[in-house]
Every structure is written in structure tokens, then in C-alpha cells.
Design a protein around this motif. Structure first.
Motif, mmCIF file in Angstrom:
data_model
loop_
_atom_site.group_PDB
_atom_site.id
_atom_site.type_symbol
_atom_site.label_atom_id
_atom_site.label_comp_id
_atom_site.label_asym_id
_atom_site.label_seq_id
_atom_site.Cartn_x
_atom_site.Cartn_y
_atom_site.Cartn_z
ATOM 1 N N GLY B 7 -43.988 -81.304 -63.180
ATOM 2 C CA GLY B 7 -44.796 -82.457 -63.600
ATOM 3 C C GLY B 7 -44.989 -83.511 -62.522
ATOM 4 O O GLY B 7 -45.609 -84.535 -62.764
ATOM 5 N N ASP B 8 -44.425 -83.271 -61.318
ATOM 6 C CA ASP B 8 -44.611 -84.240 -60.233
ATOM 7 C C ASP B 8 -45.878 -83.859 -59.453
ATOM 8 O O ASP B 8 -45.843 -83.022 -58.548
ATOM 9 C CB ASP B 8 -43.383 -84.215 -59.316
ATOM 10 C CG ASP B 8 -43.559 -85.115 -58.096
ATOM 11 O OD1 ASP B 8 -44.563 -85.858 -58.045
ATOM 12 O OD2 ASP B 8 -42.699 -85.070 -57.205
ATOM 13 N N LEU B 9 -46.992 -84.468 -59.834
ATOM 14 C CA LEU B 9 -48.267 -84.085 -59.224
ATOM 15 C C LEU B 9 -48.329 -84.460 -57.748
ATOM 16 O O LEU B 9 -49.140 -83.918 -56.997
ATOM 17 C CB LEU B 9 -49.433 -84.727 -59.983
ATOM 18 C CG LEU B 9 -49.504 -84.436 -61.480
ATOM 19 C CD1 LEU B 9 -50.875 -84.795 -62.007
ATOM 20 C CD2 LEU B 9 -49.182 -82.999 -61.800
ATOM 21 N N GLY B 10 -47.451 -85.380 -57.318
ATOM 22 C CA GLY B 10 -47.397 -85.746 -55.903
ATOM 23 C C GLY B 10 -47.059 -84.531 -55.042
ATOM 24 O O GLY B 10 -47.420 -84.472 -53.870
ATOM 25 N N LEU B 12 -48.345 -81.789 -55.139
ATOM 26 C CA LEU B 12 -49.584 -81.092 -54.778
ATOM 27 C C LEU B 12 -50.058 -81.520 -53.379
ATOM 28 O O LEU B 12 -50.683 -80.740 -52.663
ATOM 29 C CB LEU B 12 -50.671 -81.401 -55.809
ATOM 30 C CG LEU B 12 -51.834 -80.420 -55.862
ATOM 31 C CD1 LEU B 12 -51.386 -79.051 -56.315
ATOM 32 C CD2 LEU B 12 -52.926 -80.926 -56.790
ATOM 33 N N ALA B 13 -49.721 -82.750 -52.993
ATOM 34 C CA ALA B 13 -50.133 -83.245 -51.670
ATOM 35 C C ALA B 13 -49.474 -82.419 -50.570
ATOM 36 O O ALA B 13 -50.114 -82.076 -49.574
ATOM 37 C CB ALA B 13 -49.756 -84.721 -51.530
ATOM 38 N N PHE B 16 -51.223 -79.180 -50.369
ATOM 39 C CA PHE B 16 -52.541 -79.367 -49.743
ATOM 40 C C PHE B 16 -52.391 -79.409 -48.221
ATOM 41 O O PHE B 16 -53.124 -78.746 -47.497
ATOM 42 C CB PHE B 16 -53.175 -80.667 -50.249
ATOM 43 C CG PHE B 16 -54.470 -81.016 -49.563
ATOM 44 C CD1 PHE B 16 -55.663 -80.433 -49.975
ATOM 45 C CD2 PHE B 16 -54.494 -81.898 -48.497
ATOM 46 C CE1 PHE B 16 -56.854 -80.747 -49.333
ATOM 47 C CE2 PHE B 16 -55.685 -82.210 -47.854
ATOM 48 C CZ PHE B 16 -56.860 -81.633 -48.278
ATOM 49 N N GLU B 17 -51.424 -80.207 -47.747
ATOM 50 C CA GLU B 17 -51.246 -80.358 -46.299
ATOM 51 C C GLU B 17 -50.922 -79.011 -45.643
ATOM 52 O O GLU B 17 -51.326 -78.741 -44.535
ATOM 53 C CB GLU B 17 -50.139 -81.374 -45.993
ATOM 54 C CG GLU B 17 -50.503 -82.810 -46.348
ATOM 55 C CD GLU B 17 -51.778 -83.299 -45.666
ATOM 56 O OE1 GLU B 17 -52.125 -82.802 -44.576
ATOM 57 O OE2 GLU B 17 -52.462 -84.163 -46.244
ATOM 58 N N HIS B 20 -54.460 -76.260 -46.948
ATOM 59 C CA HIS B 20 -55.908 -76.486 -47.054
ATOM 60 C C HIS B 20 -56.684 -75.890 -45.877
ATOM 61 O O HIS B 20 -57.788 -75.412 -46.036
ATOM 62 C CB HIS B 20 -56.226 -77.988 -47.222
ATOM 63 C CG HIS B 20 -56.184 -78.807 -45.985
ATOM 64 N ND1 HIS B 20 -55.028 -79.330 -45.469
ATOM 65 C CD2 HIS B 20 -57.164 -79.200 -45.129
ATOM 66 C CE1 HIS B 20 -55.287 -80.011 -44.367
ATOM 67 N NE2 HIS B 20 -56.580 -79.952 -44.134
ATOM 68 N N VAL B 41 -62.162 -75.323 -51.675
ATOM 69 C CA VAL B 41 -60.761 -75.679 -51.415
ATOM 70 C C VAL B 41 -60.304 -76.703 -52.467
ATOM 71 O O VAL B 41 -59.239 -76.567 -53.076
ATOM 72 C CB VAL B 41 -60.586 -76.268 -49.990
ATOM 73 C CG1 VAL B 41 -59.183 -76.834 -49.809
ATOM 74 C CG2 VAL B 41 -60.865 -75.202 -48.940
ATOM 75 N N GLN B 42 -61.151 -77.684 -52.680
ATOM 76 C CA GLN B 42 -60.851 -78.723 -53.670
ATOM 77 C C GLN B 42 -60.634 -78.084 -55.049
ATOM 78 O O GLN B 42 -59.704 -78.431 -55.771
ATOM 79 C CB GLN B 42 -62.047 -79.681 -53.711
ATOM 80 C CG GLN B 42 -61.840 -80.902 -54.510
ATOM 81 C CD GLN B 42 -61.298 -82.028 -53.649
ATOM 82 O OE1 GLN B 42 -60.478 -81.805 -52.781
ATOM 83 N NE2 GLN B 42 -61.753 -83.219 -53.893
ATOM 84 N N PHE B 45 -57.224 -76.362 -55.558
ATOM 85 C CA PHE B 45 -56.098 -77.248 -55.864
ATOM 86 C C PHE B 45 -56.176 -77.790 -57.295
ATOM 87 O O PHE B 45 -55.156 -77.973 -57.958
ATOM 88 C CB PHE B 45 -55.987 -78.376 -54.833
ATOM 89 C CG PHE B 45 -55.416 -77.864 -53.543
ATOM 90 C CD1 PHE B 45 -54.051 -77.659 -53.420
ATOM 91 C CD2 PHE B 45 -56.232 -77.516 -52.488
ATOM 92 C CE1 PHE B 45 -53.512 -77.135 -52.254
ATOM 93 C CE2 PHE B 45 -55.701 -76.996 -51.317
ATOM 94 C CZ PHE B 45 -54.346 -76.810 -51.204
ATOM 95 N N PHE B 46 -57.403 -77.964 -57.763
ATOM 96 C CA PHE B 46 -57.565 -78.390 -59.154
ATOM 97 C C PHE B 46 -57.060 -77.274 -60.090
ATOM 98 O O PHE B 46 -56.360 -77.529 -61.067
ATOM 99 C CB PHE B 46 -59.034 -78.707 -59.436
ATOM 100 C CG PHE B 46 -59.292 -79.025 -60.870
ATOM 101 C CD1 PHE B 46 -58.762 -80.161 -61.445
ATOM 102 C CD2 PHE B 46 -60.052 -78.169 -61.660
ATOM 103 C CE1 PHE B 46 -58.981 -80.453 -62.788
ATOM 104 C CE2 PHE B 46 -60.272 -78.447 -62.993
ATOM 105 C CZ PHE B 46 -59.736 -79.591 -63.564
ATOM 106 N N LEU B 49 -53.316 -76.971 -60.301
ATOM 107 C CA LEU B 49 -52.794 -77.973 -61.223
ATOM 108 C C LEU B 49 -52.999 -77.536 -62.683
ATOM 109 O O LEU B 49 -52.096 -77.600 -63.508
ATOM 110 C CB LEU B 49 -53.549 -79.274 -60.970
ATOM 111 C CG LEU B 49 -52.885 -80.554 -61.349
ATOM 112 C CD1 LEU B 49 -51.558 -80.698 -60.635
ATOM 113 C CD2 LEU B 49 -53.801 -81.719 -60.983
ATOM 114 N N ARG B 52 -50.802 -74.388 -63.543
ATOM 115 C CA ARG B 52 -49.451 -74.372 -62.966
ATOM 116 C C ARG B 52 -48.416 -73.731 -63.884
ATOM 117 O O ARG B 52 -47.418 -73.188 -63.416
ATOM 118 C CB ARG B 52 -49.011 -75.776 -62.564
ATOM 119 C CG ARG B 52 -48.935 -76.795 -63.690
ATOM 120 C CD ARG B 52 -48.611 -78.152 -63.089
ATOM 121 N NE ARG B 52 -48.337 -79.182 -64.056
ATOM 122 C CZ ARG B 52 -49.242 -80.022 -64.548
ATOM 123 N NH1 ARG B 52 -50.504 -79.892 -64.164
ATOM 124 N NH2 ARG B 52 -48.913 -80.959 -65.406
#
Lengths: 257, 179
Positions: B7-10, B12-13, B16-17, B20, B41-42, B45-46, B49, B52
Motif C-alpha cells: 500500500g506504499d505507493l511511494g 512505485l517511484a 519507475f527510476e 522506465h 511507459v506511463q 506503471f498505472f 498499481l 498489484r
């Protein structure tokens, strides 16, 4: 090893991904089979040539778009989760009990003919309790509790200076990027206040997280805050400014001028 | 990915790094369209989420992510109802890397690589894809097998056949150019 079996190893040879036994058997086959020898070398030049084909690089917009979407997803997610933890959190359960009790007393008094000022008192009490929960959660050690605290600030009145100051303090000092990001969004509610606008500009000067910087810039543009142009121009002078943030600042200055 | 699942959507960053860039290159090689690739790409990642909960913690994240990427690309083709011809204007914009070579060698090398890229674009999509996965994405055979839903040995055979087909197209184009 047959030619058919040897071809099964070609890719392993090119990738340098062969164990010793297979390699020995493969080399033995190559010594005795000129066809395979020629083919593996001819195809190897194509395989290696592929490595020289340039790899395209995405432009900075991809990162900016992603982080902007991520913020939106986080916002929606926290809204979606709110009712679930709302019910379970002990502080909220206590407040709910107090609210019910206060409402009961209030209704009782109103029924007995007391004036309408009592209802206003009751509302003020509820707001005070909401403020207390928000401020208390914002001081917790756990980042997830502080995030909940930021969510609680949406329930207090716009004029609540204590909550506004707490959010600005969170934005400037919280070690967690997600909490700071949530604080930026929550401060929109207080955007009429000059202190909030000044606080956002001040935070923009000190923030080092590109995501938070972009969030503040977006908010200042939405607010049409021209006083932030000077700070933004100052950021543009920083040689180490993140390229995505630089792009966003240039865009924002254009919007605000 | 564990963070995202919890549940920590952070989290995902961080994903991404890390991913991507290879994902973007995968889509550009497949579609030849830079703008579309950024959107895809966008979208990946959606979907990460959104789906997941379907990720198995002991499975390979990379393979799972590329399965999503494949579906995303397939859906985009379906939506667009036509296939972009790779090697179009966008592909020409890709700059060649510089080499420490003599100018004449560099020009010759540049032409070879350009020709190879054109040959790659002419490969049938399924052959091009297996080559991209094995040559550019540095995936293990096991991961490619999982993505393509086949056996590891089948992957090796498919890569071999794709290189063989690419070689034929390349030398045919080189001969046409020389002739």
C-alpha cells in the motif's frame, strides 16, 4: 553433438552464457563442422552489431508526467482508504464517542428550550476535536500516522491558523517526502491566507526533493502567485537544479508573467 | 514491489527510476514511435498499481512487468487499429553514439548500424520482440520464457531464428545497396 544441438547453443555463445562442459562439447563440434563454424561467426557479427544500434532516451517530460500522476494516485488512494482506518483508529473512536455524547447533550438542551447559540458551541467543539486529532497525528513518529494527520486537516475549518501553521511546519521540516507532498495538497484549503502563500514560496527555496518542488510550483501557478516569480528565477540560477524541475519552473514563470 | 503491494505507493517511484528507461526502449524498438512509447511507459506503471494484488511475491517482478508491457502494447495496437511502421521519422531521430575511430571507419560503421536498424524494423513483430527482450533488455532465458509463455529451449530456438532472419534481411539489403 549434432548440428541441430549445436545451433541450440549459438545464443549462449553470443551471450557468454555457457557452462564448461557444454562449451567443450560445442568447441569439439565446431572443429569438425565447417558449416556451423561459419554460421555461428556470421550470425555473431549481426548479434554484436545489434549492440551498436543506439538506444533511445526518454525526454524529461516522462518523469514529470509520471510524478504528477503518482501524486494523483496517492491522493485518490488516501481518500479511498480514509473510511477504513477512520473506523479502526482508537483516537477517532474516542472522538466519535465524544461527538455522540456532545450531540446527545446538545440535542437534550435544545429540546429543553435553550438558545441556538448552544448548537454553534457544539460545532466549535467538534472542530476543536478534529483539530486536536490532526495536530496530534502530525506529531507522530510514524510517517503513515503523519499522513493520516494531513488527511485530518481537510476536516477542520479554513480559518484554523494552528492547523495551517502545522501544515507549513510539516512541509518545511518533515523528513518524509510523501508527507511533505500531502501537506502541499492539504495547504490548498488555506490558499486564501497570505501566510500560506508566503510559506509555500519559502518552502520552495529550501526543498531539495524534485517531486515536492514540482508540487509546490504547480500549486503556486494554480494560485496565480506572482510574488513567487522572484524565487523561481532564483532557482533557475542554480546549476544543480533537477532538469525536470528546471523545465517546470520555466513553464511556471511563463504562466505567472 | 513489496512496498507497493503493502500500500506504499511511494515505492512505485523507485520502480519507475529503475525500469522506465528499458521499458521506453522496449516500446520504441517495438513501435518506432517515441511519443506513443512515453504514453505506454506511463500506462505500464498505472497498470502495475492497478493489478498489484495479482503479483506473486516469489515470482520475477521483471517478467511480470514485461507481461504487462506486452499487453499494454497489444491493447494500444488494438485501439489504434493500425500498426505503426517502425523506422519512421521518429526512429531516424535517434542519434548515433560517437566512437573513437578514424572518420572513414566511423562513417562505414554508422552506415552498417543504420542498415542493421532498418533490417531490425523489417523483422516480423514476434521475431523482433524476442530479439529486443534478449539483446536489449538483458533478461534471463527463464524470464523471457515466462513473458512469452513458453519453454526456455523454445526461447533459445526463437532467438537463434530471429538472428538468422535478421541476418538474411541485413545482407539482402546490403547487397541491394551495393548493387
Amino acid at each position: 553433438m549434432t548440428c541441430e544441438e549445436a545451433r541450440g547453443y549459438f545464443v549462449d555463445v553470443w551471450r557468454g552464457d555457457m557452462d564448461e562442459t557444454a562449451e567443450r562439447a560445442f568447441q569439439t563440434h565446431l572443429h569438425s563442422c565447417e558449416t556451423c563454424r561459419r554460421e555461428v561467426e556470421s550470425l555473431r557479427s549481426v548479434w554484436e552489431g545489434l549492440g551498436a544500434v543506439p538506444r533511445p532516451e526518454p525526454d524529461a517530460g516522462l518523469r514529470t508526467d509520471f510524478y504528477s500522476s503518482l501524486r494523483e494516485w496517492q491522493r485518490r488512494d488516501s481518500e479511498r482508504k480514509r473510511p477504513l482506518w477512520w473506523v479502526r483508529h482508537p483516537a477517532v473512536q474516542g472522538i466519535a464517542a465524544a461527538v455522540v455524547l456532545a450531540a446527545g447533550i446538545g440535542i437534550g438542551r435544545l429540546t429543553l428550550g435553550h438558545d441556538e447559540g448552544k448548537l454553534a458551541d457544539l460545532q466549535r467543539e467538534v472542530n476543536d476535536m478534529r483539530q486536536m486529532v490532526a495536530l496530534s497525528l502530525l506529531q507522530q513518529q510514524s510517517a503513515s500516522d503523519r499522513l493520516k494527520g494531513v488527511s485530518w486537516t481537510y476536516r477542520v475549518e479554513q480559518s484554523d491558523i494552528e492547523v495551517q501553521d502545522a501544515l507549513l511546519h510539516t512541509l518545511k521540516t518533515d523528513p518524509n517526502e510523501n508527507v511533505r507532498l500531502a501537506a502541499v495538497d492539504a495547504l490548498r484549503k488555506f490558499s486564501r491566507s497570505p501566510e500560506t502563500r508566503a510559506g509555500l514560496v519559502q518552502a520552495l527555496e529550501t526543498q531539495r526533493s524534485p517531486i515536492v518542488q514540482v508540487a509546490i510550483i504547480d500549486e503556486l501557478v494554480d494560485l496565480g502567485d506572482k510574488s513567487s516569480i522572484r524565487t523561481m528565477n532564483g532557482l533557475l540560477q542554480e546549476p544543480e537544479l533537477n532538469p525536470s524541475v528546471r523545465k517546470r519552473v520555466q513553464w511556471a514563470v511563463g504562466q505567472l508573467q | 514491489m513489496r512496498r507497493v503491494c503493502q500500500g506504499d505507493l511511494g515505492g512505485l517511484a523507485a520502480l519507475f527510476e529503475r525500469y522506465h528507461r528499458p521499458l521506453y526502449q522496449y516500446f520504441v524498438h517495438l513501435s518506432g514511435n517515441r511519443d506513443l512509447s512515453q504514453d505506454l511507459v506511463q500506462d505500464v506503471f498505472f497498470r502495475i498499481l492497478k493489478y498489484r494484488d495479482t503479483f506473486q511475491p516469489d515470482a520475477s517482478f521483471t517478467a511480470w512487468m514485461y507481461q504487462i508491457a506486452r499487453n499494454t502494447h497489444t491493447d494500444s495496437l488494438r485501439k489504434r487499429r493500425f500498426e505503426v511502421i517502425p523506422g519512421g521519422a521518429d526512429a531516424k531521430e535517434i542519434e548515433m553514439p560517437s566512437h573513437d575511430e578514424a572518420p572513414e571507419d566511423r562513417i562505414g560503421r554508422k552506415q552498417e548500424v543504420k542498415l542493421l536498424r532498418k533490417a531490425l524494423d523489417r523483422l516480423p513483430p514476434e521475431k523482433r520482440e524476442v530479439l529486443i527482450l534478449s539483446r536489449y533488455q538483458n533478461l534471463k532465458y527463464e524470464e523471457i520464457a515466462e513473458i512469452l509463455d513458453c519453454e526456455v529451449n523454445t526461447v533459445k530456438v526463437r532467438v537463434y531464428r530471429a538472428v538468422q532472419a535478421l541476418s538474411q534481411i541485413y545482407f539482402q539489403m546490403a547487397n541491394e545497396k551495393a548493387g
